[in-house]
Design an enzyme around this catalytic site. Sequence first.
Site, PDB file in Angstrom:
ATOM      1  N   HIS A 175       0.858  -1.183   0.000  1.00 19.09           N
ATOM      2  CA  HIS A 175       0.000   0.000   0.000  1.00 19.09           C
ATOM      3  C   HIS A 175       0.896   1.236   0.000  1.00 19.09           C
ATOM      4  O   HIS A 175       1.693   1.432   0.915  1.00 19.09           O
ATOM      5  CB  HIS A 175      -0.940  -0.006   1.202  1.00 19.09           C
ATOM      6  CG  HIS A 175      -2.051  -1.007   1.060  1.00 19.09           C
ATOM      7  ND1 HIS A 175      -2.569  -1.713   2.112  1.00 19.09           N
ATOM      8  CD2 HIS A 175      -2.734  -1.398  -0.054  1.00 19.09           C
ATOM      9  CE1 HIS A 175      -3.533  -2.520   1.659  1.00 19.09           C
ATOM     10  NE2 HIS A 175      -3.647  -2.345   0.352  1.00 19.09           N
ATOM     11  N   ALA A 176       0.714   2.063  -1.026  1.00 16.23           N
ATOM     12  CA  ALA A 176       1.679   3.123  -1.326  1.00 16.23           C
ATOM     13  C   ALA A 176       1.925   4.080  -0.165  1.00 16.23           C
ATOM     14  O   ALA A 176       3.054   4.457   0.116  1.00 16.23           O
ATOM     15  CB  ALA A 176       1.187   3.896  -2.543  1.00 16.23           C
ATOM     16  N   GLU A 178       1.812   3.760   2.968  1.00 17.71           N
ATOM     17  CA  GLU A 178       2.256   3.206   4.251  1.00 17.71           C
ATOM     18  C   GLU A 178       3.786   3.217   4.324  1.00 17.71           C
ATOM     19  O   GLU A 178       4.445   2.178   4.353  1.00 17.71           O
ATOM     20  CB  GLU A 178       1.648   1.808   4.414  1.00 17.71           C
ATOM     21  CG  GLU A 178       0.120   1.882   4.427  1.00 17.71           C
ATOM     22  CD  GLU A 178      -0.590   0.534   4.368  1.00 17.71           C
ATOM     23  OE1 GLU A 178       0.097  -0.502   4.417  1.00 17.71           O
ATOM     24  OE2 GLU A 178      -1.835   0.532   4.263  1.00 17.71           O
ATOM     25  N   ARG A 233      -2.951   4.845  -2.321  1.00 14.13           N
ATOM     26  CA  ARG A 233      -2.877   3.502  -1.729  1.00 14.13           C
ATOM     27  C   ARG A 233      -2.567   2.423  -2.765  1.00 14.13           C
ATOM     28  O   ARG A 233      -1.856   1.454  -2.497  1.00 14.13           O
ATOM     29  CB  ARG A 233      -4.236   3.211  -1.078  1.00 14.13           C
ATOM     30  CG  ARG A 233      -4.479   1.782  -0.621  1.00 14.13           C
ATOM     31  CD  ARG A 233      -5.918   1.664  -0.097  1.00 14.13           C
ATOM     32  NE  ARG A 233      -6.316   0.296   0.182  1.00 14.13           N
ATOM     33  CZ  ARG A 233      -6.258  -0.272   1.390  1.00 14.13           C
ATOM     34  NH1 ARG A 233      -5.773   0.392   2.412  1.00 14.13           N
ATOM     35  NH2 ARG A 233      -6.680  -1.504   1.562  1.00 14.13           N
ATOM     36  N   ARG A 250      -5.981  -6.649  -2.587  1.00 14.11           N
ATOM     37  CA  ARG A 250      -7.300  -7.240  -2.843  1.00 14.11           C
ATOM     38  C   ARG A 250      -7.275  -8.025  -4.157  1.00 14.11           C
ATOM     39  O   ARG A 250      -8.292  -8.510  -4.597  1.00 14.11           O
ATOM     40  CB  ARG A 250      -8.383  -6.156  -2.960  1.00 14.11           C
ATOM     41  CG  ARG A 250      -8.576  -5.287  -1.738  1.00 14.11           C
ATOM     42  CD  ARG A 250      -9.264  -6.049  -0.608  1.00 14.11           C
ATOM     43  NE  ARG A 250      -9.529  -5.169   0.531  1.00 14.11           N
ATOM     44  CZ  ARG A 250      -8.630  -4.837   1.448  1.00 14.11           C
ATOM     45  NH1 ARG A 250      -7.391  -5.330   1.385  1.00 14.11           N
ATOM     46  NH2 ARG A 250      -8.948  -4.032   2.443  1.00 14.11           N
ATOM     47  N   TYR A 354     -14.469  -8.379  10.180  1.00 13.36           N
ATOM     48  CA  TYR A 354     -14.048  -7.725   8.953  1.00 13.36           C
ATOM     49  C   TYR A 354     -13.467  -8.723   7.963  1.00 13.36           C
ATOM     50  O   TYR A 354     -12.595  -9.504   8.305  1.00 13.36           O
ATOM     51  CB  TYR A 354     -12.998  -6.665   9.304  1.00 13.36           C
ATOM     52  CG  TYR A 354     -12.317  -6.022   8.138  1.00 13.36           C
ATOM     53  CD1 TYR A 354     -12.960  -5.054   7.389  1.00 13.36           C
ATOM     54  CD2 TYR A 354     -11.020  -6.380   7.800  1.00 13.36           C
ATOM     55  CE1 TYR A 354     -12.320  -4.455   6.328  1.00 13.36           C
ATOM     56  CE2 TYR A 354     -10.378  -5.783   6.741  1.00 13.36           C
ATOM     57  CZ  TYR A 354     -11.027  -4.816   6.011  1.00 13.36           C
ATOM     58  OH  TYR A 354     -10.396  -4.227   4.964  1.00 13.36           O
ATOM     59  N   GLU A 377       0.402  -5.083  10.908  1.00 13.64           N
ATOM     60  CA  GLU A 377       0.048  -3.657  10.857  1.00 13.64           C
ATOM     61  C   GLU A 377       0.844  -2.947  11.934  1.00 13.64           C
ATOM     62  O   GLU A 377       0.636  -3.181  13.121  1.00 13.64           O
ATOM     63  CB  GLU A 377      -1.456  -3.457  11.104  1.00 13.64           C
ATOM     64  CG  GLU A 377      -2.368  -4.151  10.098  1.00 13.64           C
ATOM     65  CD  GLU A 377      -2.635  -3.291   8.861  1.00 13.64           C
ATOM     66  OE1 GLU A 377      -2.046  -2.198   8.727  1.00 13.64           O
ATOM     67  OE2 GLU A 377      -3.451  -3.741   8.025  1.00 13.64           O
TER      68      GLU A 377
HETATM   69 ZN   LIG Z   1      -2.046  -1.609   4.105  1.00 11.20          ZN
END
Ligand SMILES: [Zn+2]
Length: 417
Positions: A175-176, A178, A233, A250, A354, A377
């Site tokens: 994810h860009a 992050e 992202r 995804r 989730y 994370e």
């Molecule tokens: Zn992420």
Amino acid sequence: MWTKSVLILVFIGSCFSYPSPTKRYDGHSVLQILPKTIGDVHELMSLAQKYHLDIWKSPRFLNETFDVRVNPEQIANFVHDVESLGLKAKQWIIDLQKLIDNTEPTRSRRATSFSTGAFNDHASINSYLDSLASNSRVTVHSMGHTYEGRTIKYIKISNNVGSSKKAIYVDGGIHAREWLAVSTVLYMIDQMAHNPTHDRTIETLLGTFDFYFAPVVNPDGYEYSRTQDRMWRKNRRPVIHGCNGVDLNRNFAYHWNPDNGGSHNPCEEVHSGTHASSEIETRNIQNFLCGHGNLLAYLNVHTYGQYWIYPWGYTPVLPADYRDLDHLGRTAATAIRHTHGKSFTVGEDTRVLYAAAGGADDYAKGACGVKYSYTVELRDTGLHGFVAPTSYIIPAGEETFAGFKAFATELIRYEHL
Ligand SMILES: [Zn+2]
């Protein structure tokens, strides 16, 4: 009315002249909402879709917040809708642009020379990886190219370069925006390659494992977030006119399903792609994961929320060996907590709240048989969210690396290696 935020923006002296990303977020807020039930989570997800909001954090477990970015035109209506559900929206980040401006001066350190204490640009990172080839334990490789032609590099660290032991693979930056994930993987590389403190644990680990690290697996997005849009992202492939990019996490070809935590809409932040592994970056990572049959563990590093989570992401059903994954995750979380006191929640990806299908961790475990596959994370729990200050870089690196070493050490014992 929503509860006024308690966030006080810390002003860091802005003595640098530095080109900021063009896209601005003046008046954008990040709201935190505490859902009370699973039904609340679903209602909030529907609201986020209705307003096309950028979800910053989906709650993985009860008693955790749903964080979402709203623009100034949306906020009143959105808050009204949230309150109609009997929930409160706390305005956590009041003006995202101010937070970016007050955090970004530190980005001036990006410079041309690489530093593990900075958020480096992709070219500097690749030069740094190349420079590691002079280290007899390190070999530098390419995983393939991106849509815009950048090279996704990875390194192998081994005390016997020709060998093929059990291996552990860590990647970052899928994810860009992050950036802390990228800097943390680079911190780990630096420690593993140079062992500056003569840590005997590292020598022990190198006696059992080979290690692979890929600090930036979405470099097109990463560079775009540095120069054009701090909140980017996805990758950068044009999908339809006016909307670029697929959420690579995804897009993996294991139970891929846009209706399960992703989106068919190319304008959404979580667009899953038109089909499974539609993206060249996804295919490169998939080929790497399934092409190394000796992989025992995989850490897919993200920010934020402080989680160490394991598959499945596509279903609430636990993997048969979840106790093993849980045990090793808890070992890592304990070592992280003992470093700088940060609590990481360990658990299964979709349990309770989730779901997100098409993730890299599910693919590694489900399609390639990488037993110990995790999404990690990093910091924080929302104070800065994706806009991590440079003051996070070293402590996040230290605690994550401590967790990583404890994890790998316990893996030797637990798997009788
Ligand atoms: Zn992420």
